[in-house]
Design a protein around this motif. Structure first.
Motif, PDB file in Angstrom:
ATOM      1  N   LEU A 169       0.836  -1.211   0.000  1.00  0.00           N
ATOM      2  CA  LEU A 169       0.000   0.000   0.000  1.00  0.00           C
ATOM      3  C   LEU A 169       0.866   1.255   0.000  1.00  0.00           C
ATOM      4  O   LEU A 169       0.551   2.241  -0.678  1.00  0.00           O
ATOM      5  N   LYS A 170       1.958   1.214   0.742  1.00  0.00           N
ATOM      6  CA  LYS A 170       2.879   2.351   0.770  1.00  0.00           C
ATOM      7  C   LYS A 170       3.463   2.596  -0.631  1.00  0.00           C
ATOM      8  O   LYS A 170       3.552   3.735  -1.089  1.00  0.00           O
TER       9      LYS A 170
ATOM     10  N   SER B  57       1.442   7.037  -7.031  1.00  0.00           N
ATOM     11  CA  SER B  57       0.510   8.053  -7.503  1.00  0.00           C
ATOM     12  C   SER B  57       1.014   9.481  -7.282  1.00  0.00           C
ATOM     13  O   SER B  57       0.358  10.432  -7.667  1.00  0.00           O
TER      14      SER B  57
ATOM     15  N   LYS C 278       2.035   1.734  -3.499  1.00  0.00           N
ATOM     16  CA  LYS C 278       0.937   2.239  -4.342  1.00  0.00           C
ATOM     17  C   LYS C 278       0.703   3.732  -4.092  1.00  0.00           C
ATOM     18  O   LYS C 278       0.446   4.474  -5.034  1.00  0.00           O
ATOM     19  N   GLU C 279       0.791   4.148  -2.849  1.00  0.00           N
ATOM     20  CA  GLU C 279       0.613   5.569  -2.526  1.00  0.00           C
ATOM     21  C   GLU C 279       1.718   6.400  -3.169  1.00  0.00           C
ATOM     22  O   GLU C 279       1.444   7.472  -3.706  1.00  0.00           O
ATOM     23  N   GLU C 280       2.936   5.923  -3.118  1.00  0.00           N
ATOM     24  CA  GLU C 280       4.070   6.664  -3.697  1.00  0.00           C
ATOM     25  C   GLU C 280       4.011   6.638  -5.225  1.00  0.00           C
ATOM     26  O   GLU C 280       4.510   7.561  -5.866  1.00  0.00           O
TER      27      GLU C 280
END
Length: 85
Positions: A77-78, A84, A80-82
């Protein structure tokens, strides 16, 4: 619950655990690199591990492997956040 021999349970547990460790190492490497995305091979491995862990939990025992997989999911998830940003 069906009977699964102890040797089979042990090998499944060890194999699933090693694959989760691999995924955690891959995710950690991605976080510390400039790559910023997981390779499709790793994501396929993740799906396979989820399937194997689901079967293991249903037919053998619940284990701490679920918590280990959640650690990978947190790292993913970390990433995926980075991605974007």
């Amino acid at each position: 619950m069906e009977f699964v021999p102890e040797g089979v349970r042990s090998c499944l547990y060890t194999g699933i655990g090693k694959n989760i460790d691999f995924l955690i190492a891959q995710a950690t490497a991605v976080i510390h690199s400039e790559q910023r995305f997981m390779k499709s091979y790793d994501l396929k491995k993740y799906e396979e591990v989820k399937e194997a862990l689901s079967w293991y939990t249903e037919h053998c025992l619940e284990s701490s492997l679920e918590e280990d997989l959640q650690e990978f999911e947190r790292l993913y998830l970390k990433i995926k956040e980075e991605e974007s940003i």
